[in-house]
Design an enzyme around this catalytic site. Sequence first.
Site, PDB file in Angstrom:
ATOM      1  N   HIS A  54      -9.816   2.738  -0.491  1.00 48.77           N
ATOM      2  CA  HIS A  54      -8.399   2.376  -0.406  1.00 48.77           C
ATOM      3  C   HIS A  54      -8.064   1.477  -1.602  1.00 48.77           C
ATOM      4  O   HIS A  54      -8.371   0.293  -1.610  1.00 48.77           O
ATOM      5  CB  HIS A  54      -8.145   1.643   0.910  1.00 48.77           C
ATOM      6  CG  HIS A  54      -6.696   1.417   1.222  1.00 48.77           C
ATOM      7  ND1 HIS A  54      -5.695   1.555   0.291  1.00 48.77           N
ATOM      8  CD2 HIS A  54      -6.072   1.041   2.383  1.00 48.77           C
ATOM      9  CE1 HIS A  54      -4.535   1.289   0.842  1.00 48.77           C
ATOM     10  NE2 HIS A  54      -4.730   0.979   2.119  1.00 48.77           N
ATOM     11  N   LYS A  61      -9.352   8.892   1.460  1.00 41.91           N
ATOM     12  CA  LYS A  61      -9.907   7.532   1.420  1.00 41.91           C
ATOM     13  C   LYS A  61     -11.358   7.529   1.881  1.00 41.91           C
ATOM     14  O   LYS A  61     -12.105   6.592   1.580  1.00 41.91           O
ATOM     15  CB  LYS A  61      -9.069   6.588   2.280  1.00 41.91           C
ATOM     16  CG  LYS A  61      -7.698   6.253   1.708  1.00 41.91           C
ATOM     17  CD  LYS A  61      -6.982   5.223   2.580  1.00 41.91           C
ATOM     18  CE  LYS A  61      -5.599   4.903   2.055  1.00 41.91           C
ATOM     19  NZ  LYS A  61      -4.637   6.007   2.271  1.00 41.91           N
ATOM     20  N   HIS A  94      -2.674   9.042   5.435  1.00 44.87           N
ATOM     21  CA  HIS A  94      -3.015   7.678   5.013  1.00 44.87           C
ATOM     22  C   HIS A  94      -4.468   7.412   5.393  1.00 44.87           C
ATOM     23  O   HIS A  94      -5.243   6.954   4.568  1.00 44.87           O
ATOM     24  CB  HIS A  94      -2.075   6.670   5.661  1.00 44.87           C
ATOM     25  CG  HIS A  94      -2.329   5.267   5.234  1.00 44.87           C
ATOM     26  ND1 HIS A  94      -2.072   4.827   3.959  1.00 44.87           N
ATOM     27  CD2 HIS A  94      -2.824   4.196   5.905  1.00 44.87           C
ATOM     28  CE1 HIS A  94      -2.395   3.545   3.856  1.00 44.87           C
ATOM     29  NE2 HIS A  94      -2.856   3.143   5.025  1.00 44.87           N
ATOM     30  N   GLU A 148      -1.105   6.606  13.206  1.00 49.53           N
ATOM     31  CA  GLU A 148      -0.765   7.774  12.388  1.00 49.53           C
ATOM     32  C   GLU A 148      -0.809   9.059  13.212  1.00 49.53           C
ATOM     33  O   GLU A 148       0.069   9.929  13.084  1.00 49.53           O
ATOM     34  CB  GLU A 148      -1.721   7.844  11.205  1.00 49.53           C
ATOM     35  CG  GLU A 148      -1.344   8.847  10.153  1.00 49.53           C
ATOM     36  CD  GLU A 148      -2.203   8.722   8.903  1.00 49.53           C
ATOM     37  OE1 GLU A 148      -2.115   9.642   8.068  1.00 49.53           O
ATOM     38  OE2 GLU A 148      -2.955   7.735   8.769  1.00 49.53           O
ATOM     39  N   PHE A 164       0.752  -2.948   4.719  1.00 45.66           N
ATOM     40  CA  PHE A 164       0.997  -4.267   5.285  1.00 45.66           C
ATOM     41  C   PHE A 164       2.433  -4.690   4.970  1.00 45.66           C
ATOM     42  O   PHE A 164       2.958  -4.425   3.898  1.00 45.66           O
ATOM     43  CB  PHE A 164       0.020  -5.279   4.704  1.00 45.66           C
ATOM     44  CG  PHE A 164      -1.390  -5.121   5.199  1.00 45.66           C
ATOM     45  CD1 PHE A 164      -1.664  -4.380   6.329  1.00 45.66           C
ATOM     46  CD2 PHE A 164      -2.444  -5.717   4.537  1.00 45.66           C
ATOM     47  CE1 PHE A 164      -2.956  -4.233   6.793  1.00 45.66           C
ATOM     48  CE2 PHE A 164      -3.739  -5.578   4.991  1.00 45.66           C
ATOM     49  CZ  PHE A 164      -4.004  -4.840   6.121  1.00 45.66           C
ATOM     50  N   CYS A 195       0.798  -1.223   0.000  1.00 45.22           N
ATOM     51  CA  CYS A 195       0.000   0.000   0.000  1.00 45.22           C
ATOM     52  C   CYS A 195       0.833   1.277   0.000  1.00 45.22           C
ATOM     53  O   CYS A 195       0.269   2.367  -0.064  1.00 45.22           O
ATOM     54  CB  CYS A 195      -0.946   0.004   1.203  1.00 45.22           C
ATOM     55  SG  CYS A 195      -2.126  -1.366   1.158  1.00 45.22           S
TER      56      CYS A 195
END
Length: 416
Positions: free
Chosen positions: A340, A335, A303, A314, A399, A163
């Site tokens: 996403h 997002k 993010h 975050e 991830f 990602c």
Amino acid sequence: MVTGIGVVAPGGIGTKQYWELLTAGRTATRTISQFDASAFRSRVAAECDFDPVASGLSQREIRAWDRTTQFAVVAAREALADSGVLGVSDPYRTGVMVGTACGMTQSLDHEYAVVSDEGKKWHVDDAHGSPYLYDYFAPSSMAAELAWIVDAQGPVGVVSTGCTSGIDVLGHAADLVADGTADVMLSGASDAAISPITVACFDAIRATTPRNDDPGTASRPFDRTRNGFALGEGTAILVLEEYGHARRRGAHVYAEISGHATRANAYSMTGLRADGRELAEAITTALDRARVNPGDLDYINAHGSSTKQNDLHETMAYKRSLGEHAYATPISSIKSMIGHSLGAICSLEVAASVLAIEHGVIPPTANLHEPDPDCDLDYVPVTAREQRCDTVLSVASGFGGFQSAIVLTAPERAAA
């Protein structure tokens, strides 16, 4: 320097429609329509209303290319037209770097069903497979298609870091320009992975939202009621150009990629440490490379995945890296509107950051009605905010423990 932008995104094809959706705070998340998702835990996604014929693709191209490549080609053509660089750059000084998390997921999913007779045969029958099956297997085929479009005979390759791919690939392309390897780079990321196998993977780890009864508000970054991200798809492709090259031909410069960094936590495939240390380290390094102080930031494109774990991680990373300036800097997650899209989302977020510099508008975090008290920063809820944005930070968390950050600055800074 960014001199061209091309976008295929949920809610609109093309940069203009994309920016209109973001600044209006509209959401493009809905019930999955590309296949029957009724058996899955999460049935929500942000799909692109993409007509390949209307987007200028021929029947041969449609047959040969996976949806991921189709997105990338359409966005690349828009970016090249926007920049005006096609035909005026040296092919040996022109390159392509493309990012993707999942590659040609939809075509591989479909073709496996064909060659295995819907999974009935362990020994598959390749006679029934598409003649383009190898191209679907190898993500480098997408980079090759873009290289042929721009006649790139310089550096061409693929970056796949989950990602964070969309930031990492743009940072790598910018480095190739900065170190003199290329004058022009066509770069960005593409993913079209809304398919049964992808939905099943995220269902298994409960990362996606089960808010199926209200898909338009399913993605709620930094909200107390958030419960997972909404899957998305799309592409953003940028033309990156050496400053002198752009200036000599009178190109419009949107922004400069001034610094970037990536770190890994060497900790967990899906877990994040609560203190946000790895992301904070990426942010600090990117700011240092850009010669930007925390107090110089006008906006942060977050993010903001809408998972319980990420949004807290975050928030702590901003406080750790920016100190008191974290509380004074506007931050938002797009997002909330376009879902996403895995590897592609960071390039879409960088494109949004460039457009924020260009237009002086900060996109909002949609669906943020009940702020999580532990996410206590200025996350620009619901409504866009007009504000001059000369210096913008965009971040990503993926991830595998990947943490990336990129800094963009107004072109006037480069000229100075």
